[in-house]
Design a protein around this motif. Structure first.
Motif, short mmCIF file in Angstrom:
data_model
loop_
_atom_site.label_atom_id
_atom_site.label_comp_id
_atom_site.label_asym_id
_atom_site.label_seq_id
_atom_site.Cartn_x
_atom_site.Cartn_y
_atom_site.Cartn_z
N GLY A 93 -2.89 -4.40 8.39
CA GLY A 93 -4.28 -3.99 8.40
C GLY A 93 -5.04 -4.66 7.26
O GLY A 93 -4.45 -5.13 6.29
N ASP A 353 6.63 -9.67 13.21
CA ASP A 353 5.32 -9.54 13.86
C ASP A 353 4.88 -10.87 14.45
O ASP A 353 4.41 -10.93 15.60
CB ASP A 353 4.30 -9.05 12.83
N ASP A 366 -7.19 -9.84 15.31
CA ASP A 366 -6.00 -9.57 14.52
C ASP A 366 -6.30 -9.59 13.03
O ASP A 366 -5.52 -9.05 12.24
CB ASP A 366 -4.90 -10.59 14.82
N GLY A 371 -8.74 -4.84 15.12
CA GLY A 371 -7.31 -4.95 15.31
C GLY A 371 -6.76 -3.90 16.26
O GLY A 371 -5.78 -3.23 15.96
N TYR A 374 -3.06 -3.10 17.05
CA TYR A 374 -2.15 -2.84 15.94
C TYR A 374 -2.26 -1.43 15.38
O TYR A 374 -1.71 -1.13 14.34
CB TYR A 374 -2.38 -3.88 14.83
N TRP A 375 -2.97 -0.55 16.05
CA TRP A 375 -3.06 0.86 15.65
C TRP A 375 -3.54 1.01 14.20
O TRP A 375 -2.94 1.71 13.40
CB TRP A 375 -1.70 1.57 15.83
N PHE A 376 -4.62 0.32 13.88
CA PHE A 376 -5.17 0.46 12.54
C PHE A 376 -5.82 1.84 12.39
O PHE A 376 -6.46 2.34 13.30
CB PHE A 376 -6.25 -0.60 12.27
N SER A 381 -2.46 -0.45 8.95
CA SER A 381 -1.53 -0.40 10.06
C SER A 381 -0.33 0.43 9.63
O SER A 381 0.49 -0.02 8.82
CB SER A 381 -1.08 -1.81 10.46
N ARG A 383 2.34 1.41 11.14
CA ARG A 383 3.67 0.93 11.53
C ARG A 383 4.17 -0.13 10.56
O ARG A 383 5.32 -0.11 10.12
CB ARG A 383 3.64 0.41 12.95
N THR A 423 7.22 -0.87 16.88
CA THR A 423 6.33 -1.51 17.85
C THR A 423 6.82 -1.31 19.28
O THR A 423 6.06 -1.43 20.23
CB THR A 423 6.20 -3.02 17.58
N ARG A 428 1.02 0.23 22.67
CA ARG A 428 -0.15 -0.37 22.06
C ARG A 428 -1.43 0.22 22.61
O ARG A 428 -1.53 0.59 23.78
CB ARG A 428 -0.17 -1.88 22.32
#
Length: 430
Positions: A93, A353, A366, A371, A374-376, A381, A383, A423, A428
């Motif tokens: 992130g 990644d 990205d 993002g 990427y689950w920001f 992030s 993860r 991941t 996602r």
């Protein structure tokens, strides 16, 4: 053609017209960065805890593993055209990547100061032996100013105007001379026959060796982003750094064992080799290591503040020089391994990644605040940060529970596996 400073913006891919580094450029740069006084001193740490045959085996194994990972990190820079810290944004992130940016700037400031101190001590020992003159402060200011000037002009000019023109040949001549004097002046078979004291395990020796190439992980993309192709950057980096790391770790171990050990004894033995001519040649080129530390510290900081890396480099050069004036030269083995505990698992996350999750592609989102995939959360992030923390914890656990195993590579593998798992199990966001 864009202005020179545009190419060094860490958050923008280097324009194709500025990607001029070929295999020979990468080889020259990483052979040069793999050679240095601190590498010689790190090699000295391996003996007499390990016997010389076991030390040489640890050097080959550790160098091969470390250089493979370093070269893959170089491919990331060539793929994206981004700086090393900018390449971490998809995995950590935007705000998450600020954490390694700060840590990287701090550790590179320390490395820069260490390099200046090592050059000062070697130059002063050489001047004292040859002319009977000692002035550590003058050497510190000289080397600090020279490294800062190189950092300001940037890597492209440095590699093309300095390394490829004459710096590489200076290094090869110095390394060859030290190698010849070792074989001519010392009984190498007798050194090989000496038993180790057992104070260092083979795994710990490999861990110490692998920590040296891995210490360049947070920097390499700052230079490989100027590469014409990922293939050329991988080949040039791997060939150059592997040759240099094995060669100079081995020289450091051999000279240390022959001289009786200790930093002072090692420098005296090196200065005595051929009247110090070879040491002088290596010393002149040693400024490239400090240049890389200062330049990349500036590039990392430029991801946090909107300032030109060339201007930031001046500030970091002054800071490194000031620390070198005030700090004594001490054993830095613990510092080297501490770096591995933080950055080795971080780049386990990055390589997983880039090569597996993203398949070596990068999209505009990205590296911005969205993002989505990427689950920001608020610029972090979770993860990526979680996998990094797990890797650091693994390093500390192995260090305490199985110190003879060596913790750097296990921590790298644990962080990579943790990120891959996270991941996979969490879908996602579209």
């Amino acid at each position: 053609m864009p202005a020179p400073d545009d190419s060094y913006d860490p958050l923008k891919p280097v324009p194709a017209i500025r990607r001029i580094f070929a295999t020979g450029d990468a080889f020259s740069l990483w052979f040069s960065l793999g050679i240095g006084l601190l590498v010689l001193q790190a090699g000295a740490f391996l003996v007499p805890g390990l016997s010389l045959p076991h030390a040489l085996a640890a050097i080959v194994v550790g160098s091969s593993l470390g250089v493979l990972l370093l070269s893959l990190a170089g491919v990331v820079g060539a793929d994206t055209g981004l700086s090393a810290i900018a390449s971490l944004r998809p995995a950590l992130g935007v705000r998450g990547a600020a954490i390694p940016a700060v840590l990287n700037a701090v550790q590179l400031t320390g490395w820069g100061a260490f390099e200046i101190i090592a050059m000062r001590e070697a130059a002063d020992a050489l001047a004292k032996q040859t002319f009977g003159v000692s002035n550590p402060l003058a050497w510190t200011l000289l080397f600090g100013a020279l490294a800062t000037a190189l950092a300001v002009i940037g890597p492209v000019s440095f590699v093309r105007r300095f390394l490829r023109a004459w710096g590489l040949w200076l290094l090869l001549a110095g390394a060859a001379w030290l190698s010849w004097k070792l074989l001519a002046d010392y009984d190498l078979p007798a050194l090989m026959a000496k038993a180790g004291t057992g104070e260092m395990s083979f795994g710990a020796g490999v861990d110490l060796v692998v920590a040296m190439p891995l210490s360049w992980l947070p920097l390499i993309a700052d230079y490989s982003r100027f590469g014409r192709s990922p293939r050329q950057m991988f080949r040039g980096t791997a060939a150059g750094y592997l040759l240099a790391n094995i060669w100079f770790f081995s020289l450091g171990a051999c000279y240390a064992l022959a001289s009786g050990g200790g930093d002072g004894m090692l420098l005296s033995a090196l200065a005595a080799a051929g009247g110090g001519v070879a040491l002088l040649m290596i010393l002149i080129d040693e400024t490239d290591n400090t240049f890389a530390d200062i330049h990349s510290a500036a590039v990392s900081t430029a991801t946090l503040v909107r300032a030109r890396p060339s201007r930031l480099a001046i500030g970091y050069g002054l800071i490194c020089t000031a620390i070198a004036v005030a700090a004594p030269l001490a054993r830095y083995e613990g510092f080297l391994l501490l770096i591995g505990s933080v950055f080795a698992p971080l780049f386990g996350v990055l390589l997983t990644d880039h090569f597996i999750v993203r398949g070596r592609t990068i999209e505009a989102d990205d590296i911005d605040r969205k993002g989505g995939a990427y689950w920001f959360v608020g610029g972090f992030s979770l993860r990526g940060l979680a996998a990094w923390i797990v890797g650091i914890a693994a390093y500390q656990a192995v260090t305490r529970l199985a110190p003879g195993l060596g913790a750097t590579l296990p921590a790298f593998g644990v962080a990579a596996a943790a990120y891959m798992l996270l991941t996979t199990v969490r879908p996602r966001r579209s």
